[in-house]
Scaffold this motif. Structure first.
Motif, mmCIF file in Angstrom:
data_model
loop_
_atom_site.group_PDB
_atom_site.id
_atom_site.type_symbol
_atom_site.label_atom_id
_atom_site.label_comp_id
_atom_site.label_asym_id
_atom_site.label_seq_id
_atom_site.Cartn_x
_atom_site.Cartn_y
_atom_site.Cartn_z
ATOM 1 N N GLU A 146 -46.786 -39.878 19.924
ATOM 2 C CA GLU A 146 -45.852 -39.620 20.991
ATOM 3 C C GLU A 146 -46.765 -38.801 22.076
ATOM 4 O OE1 GLU A 146 -42.167 -38.137 19.721
ATOM 5 O OE2 GLU A 146 -41.211 -39.220 18.200
ATOM 6 N N HIS A 147 -47.440 -37.849 22.060
ATOM 7 C CA HIS A 147 -48.436 -36.517 22.440
ATOM 8 C C HIS A 147 -49.102 -35.956 21.675
ATOM 9 C CE1 HIS A 147 -46.252 -33.824 26.022
ATOM 10 N NE2 HIS A 147 -47.245 -33.332 26.018
ATOM 11 N N VAL A 148 -50.205 -35.553 22.540
ATOM 12 C CA VAL A 148 -51.218 -34.663 22.471
ATOM 13 C C VAL A 148 -51.239 -33.480 23.179
ATOM 14 C CG1 VAL A 148 -53.678 -34.808 21.133
ATOM 15 C CG2 VAL A 148 -52.275 -35.995 20.742
ATOM 16 N N ILE A 149 -51.200 -32.152 22.474
ATOM 17 C CA ILE A 149 -51.681 -31.210 23.597
ATOM 18 C C ILE A 149 -53.057 -31.027 23.457
ATOM 19 C CG2 ILE A 149 -51.586 -28.771 24.491
ATOM 20 C CD1 ILE A 149 -49.399 -31.057 25.307
ATOM 21 N N ARG A 196 -50.319 -39.877 9.525
ATOM 22 C CA ARG A 196 -50.271 -39.986 10.868
ATOM 23 C C ARG A 196 -48.686 -39.160 11.640
ATOM 24 N NH1 ARG A 196 -52.583 -44.062 13.916
ATOM 25 N NH2 ARG A 196 -51.515 -43.829 15.719
ATOM 26 N N PHE A 197 -48.801 -39.064 13.393
ATOM 27 C CA PHE A 197 -47.692 -37.670 13.261
ATOM 28 C C PHE A 197 -46.680 -38.173 14.334
ATOM 29 C CE2 PHE A 197 -50.951 -35.736 10.535
ATOM 30 C CZ PHE A 197 -50.344 -35.444 9.034
ATOM 31 N N ASP A 198 -45.864 -37.554 14.949
ATOM 32 C CA ASP A 198 -45.147 -37.921 15.503
ATOM 33 C C ASP A 198 -46.128 -36.933 17.266
ATOM 34 O OD1 ASP A 198 -43.517 -39.417 15.071
ATOM 35 O OD2 ASP A 198 -41.660 -37.254 14.189
ATOM 36 N N LEU A 199 -46.722 -35.649 16.573
ATOM 37 C CA LEU A 199 -46.948 -34.878 17.974
ATOM 38 C C LEU A 199 -47.954 -34.296 17.567
ATOM 39 C CD1 LEU A 199 -43.589 -32.632 18.527
ATOM 40 C CD2 LEU A 199 -44.594 -35.279 20.046
ATOM 41 N N GLY A 200 -48.942 -33.614 18.523
ATOM 42 C CA GLY A 200 -50.460 -33.375 18.292
ATOM 43 C C GLY A 200 -50.952 -32.196 18.949
ATOM 44 N N TYR A 201 -51.526 -31.178 18.076
ATOM 45 C CA TYR A 201 -51.869 -29.758 18.899
ATOM 46 C C TYR A 201 -53.503 -29.634 18.558
ATOM 47 C CZ TYR A 201 -50.581 -26.136 21.926
ATOM 48 O OH TYR A 201 -50.792 -24.054 22.417
ATOM 49 N N GLY A 205 -37.510 -31.004 14.531
ATOM 50 C CA GLY A 205 -37.778 -32.104 13.680
ATOM 51 C C GLY A 205 -38.867 -32.930 13.895
ATOM 52 N N LYS A 206 -39.766 -33.544 14.916
ATOM 53 C CA LYS A 206 -40.582 -33.746 14.645
ATOM 54 C C LYS A 206 -42.096 -33.384 13.683
ATOM 55 C CE LYS A 206 -39.195 -37.148 18.511
ATOM 56 N NZ LYS A 206 -40.102 -36.409 19.955
ATOM 57 N N SER A 207 -42.678 -34.629 13.026
ATOM 58 C CA SER A 207 -43.790 -34.204 11.885
ATOM 59 C C SER A 207 -44.783 -33.540 13.579
ATOM 60 C CB SER A 207 -44.291 -35.479 11.668
ATOM 61 O OG SER A 207 -44.251 -36.117 12.571
ATOM 62 N N MET A 208 -45.977 -32.899 13.076
ATOM 63 C CA MET A 208 -46.908 -32.152 14.438
ATOM 64 C C MET A 208 -48.372 -32.005 13.342
ATOM 65 S SD MET A 208 -46.957 -28.725 16.369
ATOM 66 C CE MET A 208 -45.816 -29.453 17.594
ATOM 67 N N LEU A 209 -49.029 -32.343 13.823
ATOM 68 C CA LEU A 209 -50.233 -32.260 13.519
ATOM 69 C C LEU A 209 -51.349 -30.960 14.285
ATOM 70 C CD1 LEU A 209 -53.196 -32.218 11.561
ATOM 71 C CD2 LEU A 209 -53.571 -34.291 12.695
#
Length: 316
Positions: A228-231, A205-210, A147-151
């Motif tokens: 929140e969190h970037v990898i 904007r997004f919750d997560l980034g990859y 359910g999280k938004s991810m870029l």
């Protein structure tokens, strides 16, 4: 057997080398298909080290290097091998170093380096499983993406796989690239998320980034848009800024982490490859013989291909 050997900048040869002699814990695999890893091929043919800038590779490269995304059939097994028999279809899950690379007719692998393929997964669908495994490792570092938004940044092979796998695992994915033709191509594939040109993202904007690019400008853009969190999956080139405001709100930033293949990893890979909606064939946009290796690298360099798939049945 025949193998490709890169001998210098934009130079390669087809050479004869002995078939690898397997040890007790190894298998001999006859390679059917092998796919390029564009960054590796472009660096090795372009005179640049993959990880250390301003350093040239040590030419000539080992025979078959840098090939590592390979699928084939087991020809022989060592005395201590228990999980495979001759005739099994397998795909490589690891680089093999030192020694040969997989731009060759045969390769020796350890048992844990291979994944046995069921009949319903084709060679072309499976050939880039090593890359899929690596992309999966990075995505698995997120605590929860349901359910999280991810870029996802970068619509090369890794980004296309990340976009699909993250969607498969429940994220709402937006992927960006600076190549409009690549954006349009990906949107035409219906991969489970949306592709957007980087200039058209606005203030989203997004919750997560990859990040699958690695260059500092791309990583910084992802970091600046993520809560929140970037990898960082791509090999990082350059420096990025992590302001104190990110520290205060708890934004997590980390690099991709490798680990040996586990039973759970194998299950997750087969689950993705067995899903009819999961499209890996789209990566192999051009199929050639090794007689056209240099042309294949040029197609990668000009972004006229995502990956090149070399068919060893077509010869060297």
């Amino acid at each position: 057997m025949k193998a490709i050997q890169i001998t210098g900048v934009d130079q390669y040869e087809s050479i004869e080398v002995p078939v690898p002699e397997i040890k007790d814990d190894q298998l001999l695999v006859r390679i059917h298909l092998v796919a390029t890893c564009p960054r590796w091929d472009l660096h090795m043919m372009g005179g640049k080290d993959m990880f250390i800038q301003n350093r040239q590779p040590d030419y000539p490269l080992p025979p078959g290097f840098p090939g590592h995304e390979a699928v084939g059939v087991v020809e022989a097994v060592g005395a201590s091998v228990q999980g495979f028999v001759p005739g099994d279809r397998v795909v490589a899950l690891e680089h093999v170093s030192p020694g040969f690379g997989a731009y060759a007719e045969y390769m020796a692998y350890r048992e844990n380096d291979l994944l046995k393929l069921p009949d319903h997964i084709s060679d072309k669908r499976a050939v880039s499983s090593e890359l899929l495994k690596c992309v999966m490792y990075g995505l698995d570092q997120f605590d929860d993406m349901q359910g999280k938004s991810m870029l996802v940044a970068g619509l090369g092979p890794a980004g296309i796989l990340a976009m699909q796998l993250a969607s498969h695992w429940g994220a709402k994915v937006t992927a960006i690239d600076v190549n409009r033709e690549r954006v349009d191509f990906v949107n035409g594939l219906s991969l489970g998320g949306e592709a957007v040109h980087a200039d058209d993202l606005g203030d989203r904007r997004f919750d997560l980034g990859y990040d699958c690019v690695g260059y500092s400008a791309s990583v910084q853009n992802v970091l600046d848009r993520t809560e929140e969190h970037v990898i960082i999956f791509g090999v990082l080139k350059g420096n990025i800024t992590y302001p104190e405001s990110y520290w205060y709100k708890g934004t997590k930033l980390e690099s991709y982490r490798y680990h040996p293949v586990t039973k759970r990893d194998r299950h997750l890979l087969l689950d993705a490859l067995s899903n009819p909606a999961f499209n890996t064939e789209c990566l192999q946009t051009v199929e050639l013989s090794f007689r056209e290796y240099k042309r294949g690298v040029e197609l990668l360099r000009t972004q006229q291909a995502i990956k090149i798939c070399f068919n060893l049945q077509e010869g060297f």
